[in-house]
Design an enzyme around this catalytic site. Structure first.
Site, PDB file in Angstrom:
ATOM      1  CD  GLU A 114      -3.171  -0.451   1.971  1.00  0.00           C
ATOM      2  OE1 GLU A 114      -3.574   0.284   2.751  1.00  0.00           O
ATOM      3  OE2 GLU A 114      -3.965  -1.803   2.208  1.00  0.00           O
ATOM      4  CD  GLU A 161      -3.285  -5.949   3.668  1.00  0.00           C
ATOM      5  OE1 GLU A 161      -4.188  -5.403   4.904  1.00  0.00           O
ATOM      6  OE2 GLU A 161      -2.281  -5.820   3.617  1.00  0.00           O
TER       7      GLU A 161
HETATM    8  C1  FCB Z   1      -4.485  -1.665   5.655  1.00  0.00           C
HETATM    9  C2  FCB Z   1      -3.337  -1.781   5.525  1.00  0.00           C
HETATM   10  C3  FCB Z   1      -3.361  -2.682   6.942  1.00  0.00           C
HETATM   11  C4  FCB Z   1      -4.024  -3.040   7.972  1.00  0.00           C
HETATM   12  C5  FCB Z   1      -5.314  -3.182   7.364  1.00  0.00           C
HETATM   13  C6  FCB Z   1      -6.417  -3.070   7.741  1.00  0.00           C
HETATM   14  O1  FCB Z   1      -4.379  -0.428   4.915  1.00  0.00           O
HETATM   15  O2  FCB Z   1      -2.281  -2.367   5.071  1.00  0.00           O
HETATM   16  O3  FCB Z   1      -2.110  -2.897   7.794  1.00  0.00           O
HETATM   17  O4  FCB Z   1      -3.811  -1.738   8.960  1.00  0.00           O
HETATM   18  O5  FCB Z   1      -5.167  -1.703   6.329  1.00  0.00           O
END
Ligand code: FCB
Length: 488
Positions: free
Chosen positions: A205, A394
């Protein structure tokens, strides 16, 4: 077993079975011949789809002073009063550094195929550059070996935001040198680990760590840079990614696969028509101009450069070639839609609709509900950039988890969220979008950055006072999803 997952699961299954029996009794004439639970689900994922969970070093490891680890910008940031909602730090966190075996057993009990973790740069290079710290590598060796012994494939992320403080002191991501240091670090990790870790994500990210860390100042290093300097940070982040891709190729074992793990900002068609879908693609390309778009296309969009004007980043053609180094896959972190759009006949071809105040979100205010994002994000990536291999690196939800009197968190809201996301993701795979796997955020409750420990994202509840791990209802749900290879 380190916990009573099996017993509790049996209990939950029994409850499910009772409910099914009641339904059948109530409609004896129409009862299906095979029970829905035993039929192969129509909406299954492709065979070989990889399921796992994700974590990151600073959020779970703890042990920030152990085995020669150097300080990171998050160690510094969490010491500053008022930065973290509950005043906490990642110093102990969920102690994954010492409890990784128990955590690997938890993954195994869910039937996970994969685990995405990140390597703490300051654990292996305490000063960012210079001599490596062998004791730091020992930890990742142990973790990787434990995973492989449990039949779980390791996927390592090189950077999940814990920059060595020593590099911050020399300019951090404002300095081009940091991107070069990242390339050297990537080369070293590739040389050490790719005999067993065959899949590497470069940076997690960029969009978040750049903007939260350097524009709003909500995340480490807590800067609020003016636009020109901010665009240069953006440029150094994508450059670092490209240098790392090249370093992994040059130093990793043959066949090592590498790509980014980016939170693609996703525009969704407010109504699904061909025009609106095209509009959503155009908007998505522009929303990601300084990140995925330049990585995939090898150039900044005209609109981005025009918008930036005199504040545009300084770069060369050579930089662009590095940034767009060929990747083996693209990881997408997808939680929420960025915006809904409609097509327009005038430039730029789309209009962004405001979110009504009533639009629902999960426990975190930023986690706008919009499970269709799991369909559109990979589809846009495949269509805009002909990406051939996509991972959802994620997806997950925060919830106001409260253990019930029996000690278990029945997080039906998280399960509802996940189920809907997976149904939309399954639609994508059914239509041929090349999504190869999914990592659920997160295995365990952990240090949620500026929220501290107040916000929980885990499938497994952690009692922070005792470090006791207790799987939630969502852990049983995920186990079922993996077993069926379908939403459950
Ligand atoms: C993302 C992050 C991770 C965590 C989730 C909830 O943006 O990559 O580390 O904080 O959100």
């Amino acid at each position: 077993m380190p916990f009573d997952f099996t017993r509790r699961r049996a209990l939950l299954t029994a409850a499910g079975a009772t409910a099914l029996a009641a339904t059948a009794a109530g409609s004896a004439h129409t009862a299906p011949r095979s029970s829905p639970a035993t039929r192969r689900p129509a909406a299954a994922f492709p065979e070989g789809f990889r399921w796992g969970t994700a974590t990151s070093s600073y959020q779970v490891e703890g042990a920030t002073h152990e085995a020669g680890r150097g300080p990171s910008i998050w160690d510094t940031f969490t010491q500053q009063p008022g930065r973290i909602r509950d005043g906490s730090t990642g110093q102990v966190s969920v102690d994954h550094f010492n409890r990784y075996k128990e955590d690997v057993a938890l993954m195994k009990s869910m039937g996970a195929h994969t685990y995405r973790f990140s390597i703490a740069w300051p654990r292996v290079f305490p000063e960012g550059r210079g001599p490596a710290n062998p004791k730091g590598f020992d930890f990742y060796d142990r973790l990787v070996d434990a995973l492989l012994a449990a039949g779980i494939e390791p996927y390592a992320t090189l950077y999940h935001w814990d920059l060595p403080q020593a590099l911050q002191d020399r300019g951090g991501w404002e300095a081009r040198d940091t991107a070069e240091a990242f390339g050297e670090y990537a080369a070293h990790v590739a040389g050490k680990l790719t005999d067993r870790v065959r899949q590497i994500f470069t940076i997690n990210e960029m969009q978040t760590f750049v903007e939260q860390g350097h524009e709003t100042g909500n995340f480490a290093p807590g800067l609020k840079l003016p636009p020109g300097r901010l665009n240069q940070v953006r440029h150094h982040a994508v450059l670092a990614h490209g240098l790392a891709v090249q370093a992994v190729r040059a130093n990793g074992r043959r066949g090592t696969r590498v790509g980014p793990a980016e939170n693609i900002a996703t525009a969704l068609p407010a109504i699904e028509s061909a025009e609106n879908v095209r509009a959503a693609e155009l908007a998505t390309r522009e929303l990601n101009a300084p990140y995925l778009t330049v990585m995939m296309e090898g150039r900044y969009t005209d609109a981005y450069l025009a918008r930036a004007g005199r504040d545009a980043p300084r770069f060369t053609e050579h930089d662009l070639r590095i940034i767009s180094s060929k990747v083996d896959f693209v990881g997408l972190n997808v939680y929420a839609p960025s915006q809904y759009v409609l097509a327009t006949e005038t430039a730029p071809g789309y209009v962004t609709l405001p979110f009504p105040r009533s639009h629902p979100h999960m426990a975190s205010p930023w986690l706008t509900l919009g499970p269709e994002a799991l369909y559109w994000a990979p589809r846009h990536a495949a269509r805009l950039w002909q990406v051939k291999n996509i991972f959802i690196t994620e997806n997950g939800a925060s919830a106001a988890d409260q253990p019930a009197p029996d000690g278990v968190v029945y997080d039906v809201d998280r399960v509802m969220y996940l189920r809907n996301c997976l149904m939309h993701l399954q639609r994508a795979t059914a239509e041929g979008v090349p999504v190869r796997g999914y990592f659920l955020w997160s295995l365990l409750d952990n240090f949620e950055w500026a929220d501290g420990y107040a916000t929980r994202f885990g499938l497994v509840h952690v009692d922070y006072a005792t470090q006791k791990r207790t799987p939630k209802l969502s852990a049983a749900f995920f186990r079922e999803v993996i077993a069926r290879n379908a939403p459950a």
